[in-house]
Design a protein around this motif. Structure first.
Motif, short mmCIF file in Angstrom:
data_model
loop_
_atom_site.label_atom_id
_atom_site.label_comp_id
_atom_site.label_asym_id
_atom_site.label_seq_id
_atom_site.Cartn_x
_atom_site.Cartn_y
_atom_site.Cartn_z
N ILE A 114 0.85 -1.19 0.00
CA ILE A 114 0.00 0.00 0.00
C ILE A 114 0.88 1.23 0.00
N GLY A 115 0.55 2.17 -0.86
CA GLY A 115 1.21 3.47 -0.81
C GLY A 115 1.90 3.84 -2.10
N TRP A 116 2.81 4.79 -1.97
CA TRP A 116 3.48 5.37 -3.14
C TRP A 116 4.70 4.55 -3.51
N ASN A 117 4.88 4.36 -4.81
CA ASN A 117 6.05 3.65 -5.31
C ASN A 117 6.44 4.29 -6.64
N GLN A 118 7.61 3.92 -7.14
CA GLN A 118 8.08 4.51 -8.39
C GLN A 118 7.79 3.60 -9.57
N ILE A 119 7.59 4.24 -10.74
CA ILE A 119 7.48 3.48 -11.99
C ILE A 119 8.68 3.83 -12.87
N SER A 120 9.14 2.82 -13.58
CA SER A 120 10.28 3.03 -14.48
C SER A 120 10.13 2.16 -15.72
N ASP A 121 11.12 2.24 -16.62
CA ASP A 121 11.08 1.50 -17.90
C ASP A 121 9.82 1.84 -18.69
N LEU A 138 -0.36 2.64 -5.19
CA LEU A 138 -0.72 1.23 -5.36
C LEU A 138 -1.37 0.67 -4.10
N VAL A 139 -2.26 -0.29 -4.29
CA VAL A 139 -2.79 -1.13 -3.21
C VAL A 139 -3.01 -2.51 -3.82
N HIS A 140 -2.12 -3.47 -3.55
CA HIS A 140 -2.32 -4.80 -4.15
C HIS A 140 -1.50 -5.87 -3.43
N SER A 141 -2.03 -7.11 -3.48
CA SER A 141 -1.35 -8.28 -2.91
C SER A 141 -0.89 -9.23 -4.02
N TYR A 142 -1.39 -9.01 -5.22
CA TYR A 142 -1.07 -9.85 -6.38
C TYR A 142 -0.46 -8.97 -7.46
N TYR A 143 0.33 -9.57 -8.34
CA TYR A 143 1.00 -8.78 -9.37
C TYR A 143 1.18 -9.60 -10.64
N ALA A 144 1.36 -8.90 -11.75
CA ALA A 144 1.70 -9.54 -13.02
C ALA A 144 3.23 -9.47 -13.18
N PRO A 145 3.90 -10.61 -13.34
CA PRO A 145 5.34 -10.56 -13.57
C PRO A 145 5.68 -9.78 -14.84
N VAL A 146 6.92 -9.34 -14.94
CA VAL A 146 7.38 -8.65 -16.14
C VAL A 146 7.29 -9.64 -17.32
N CYS A 147 6.74 -9.16 -18.44
CA CYS A 147 6.53 -10.01 -19.61
C CYS A 147 6.69 -9.17 -20.88
N LYS A 148 6.44 -9.75 -22.04
CA LYS A 148 6.60 -9.03 -23.32
C LYS A 148 5.70 -7.81 -23.41
N ILE A 151 4.84 -2.40 -20.11
CA ILE A 151 5.21 -1.07 -20.61
C ILE A 151 5.68 -0.15 -19.48
N ALA A 152 5.68 -0.66 -18.24
CA ALA A 152 6.25 0.06 -17.10
C ALA A 152 6.45 -0.96 -15.98
N THR A 153 7.48 -0.74 -15.18
CA THR A 153 7.72 -1.63 -14.05
C THR A 153 7.71 -0.85 -12.75
N SER A 154 7.45 -1.58 -11.67
CA SER A 154 7.62 -1.06 -10.33
C SER A 154 8.32 -2.16 -9.56
N SER A 155 8.67 -1.91 -8.32
CA SER A 155 9.46 -2.89 -7.59
C SER A 155 8.96 -3.04 -6.16
N TYR A 156 8.91 -4.29 -5.72
CA TYR A 156 8.63 -4.59 -4.32
C TYR A 156 9.59 -5.71 -3.96
N ASP A 157 10.86 -5.35 -3.85
CA ASP A 157 12.00 -6.26 -3.71
C ASP A 157 12.34 -6.96 -5.03
N MET A 158 11.38 -7.10 -5.92
CA MET A 158 11.64 -7.56 -7.29
C MET A 158 10.75 -6.76 -8.23
N ASP A 159 11.18 -6.68 -9.49
CA ASP A 159 10.41 -5.91 -10.47
C ASP A 159 9.16 -6.67 -10.88
N TYR A 160 8.09 -5.94 -11.11
CA TYR A 160 6.85 -6.51 -11.64
C TYR A 160 6.23 -5.51 -12.61
N SER A 161 5.19 -5.93 -13.30
CA SER A 161 4.53 -5.07 -14.29
C SER A 161 3.67 -4.02 -13.59
#
Length: 193
Positions: A114-121, A138-148, A151-161
């Motif tokens: 929950i809260g503010w995070n950065q977007i990149s790529d 953002l507010v979420h417990s589930y995420y879409a992994p980085v894939c083809k 068009i932007a990523t964020s990070s919560y210890d690892m990058d996700y879509s």
């Protein structure tokens, strides 16, 4: 311009409607197939749990309609996740617009994020005028992994879509309507497509 926010009982639709109003446009809330098809832009919101939201889409046959829309469509948060192949949340089949499966953050993370995070790529006209590493909400417990289609990523210890795109379909994991000036610019870019 006719803007329709899909009203299927699983969204914070009023805050999106107000955000559109601040940009100088009116949006209609609807689950009527004809009205959605006639829209210039469609916003597909979502807050809540994937399997119950998908059930509501099936009951109103919107699960058949949405993947066949030809105008620009923006899925927000759970709306974006439902546009994926499926979700671990409630073992849910999605709309199959984005070729990725939504998964839960590992148990080592505090969820929801929950809260503010950065977007990149940033890789799409959706982010015209948005700087790398801008902050979004953002507010979420589930995420879409980085894939083809990322068009932007964020990070919560690892990058996700943080955002996905397939043809005329866009999705943001974050809430542009709650992301201050950055979110306003992203909504403006979507409406200008």
């Amino acid at each position: 311009m006719k803007i329709v926010i899909i009203n299927y009982g699983a969204g914070n639709i009023q805050s999106i409607k107000f955000a559109i109003k601040r940009l100088g446009y009116d949006a209609v809330l609807s689950n009527d197939a004809d009205e959605i098809c006639q829209a210039d832009k469609v916003i597909f919101p979502g807050v809540g749990e994937a399997s119950s939201a998908m059930k509501k889409l099936r009951e109103s046959q919107l699960d058949q309609l949405i993947p066949n829309l030809t105008q620009p469509v923006l899925g927000i948060c759970l709306g974006m996740q439902l546009m994926c192949n499926g979700s671990e949340e409630g073992n849910t089949n999605g709309l199959g617009i984005f070729d990725v499966d939504v998964v839960r953050f590992s148990k080592k993370f505090k969820v929801p994020q929950i809260g503010w995070n950065q977007i990149s790529d940033l890789k799409s006209p959706l982010f015209k005028g948005v700087k790398e590493n801008s902050h979004i909400y953002l507010v979420h417990s589930y995420y879409a992994p980085v894939c083809k289609q990322t068009i932007a990523t964020s990070s919560y210890d690892m990058d996700y879509s943080a955002a996905l795109q397939s043809n005329n379909f866009y999705g943001t994991q974050f809430h542009p309507e709650k992301s201050s000036d950055v979110g306003e610019q992203i909504l403006r870019n979507f409406l200008n497509m």
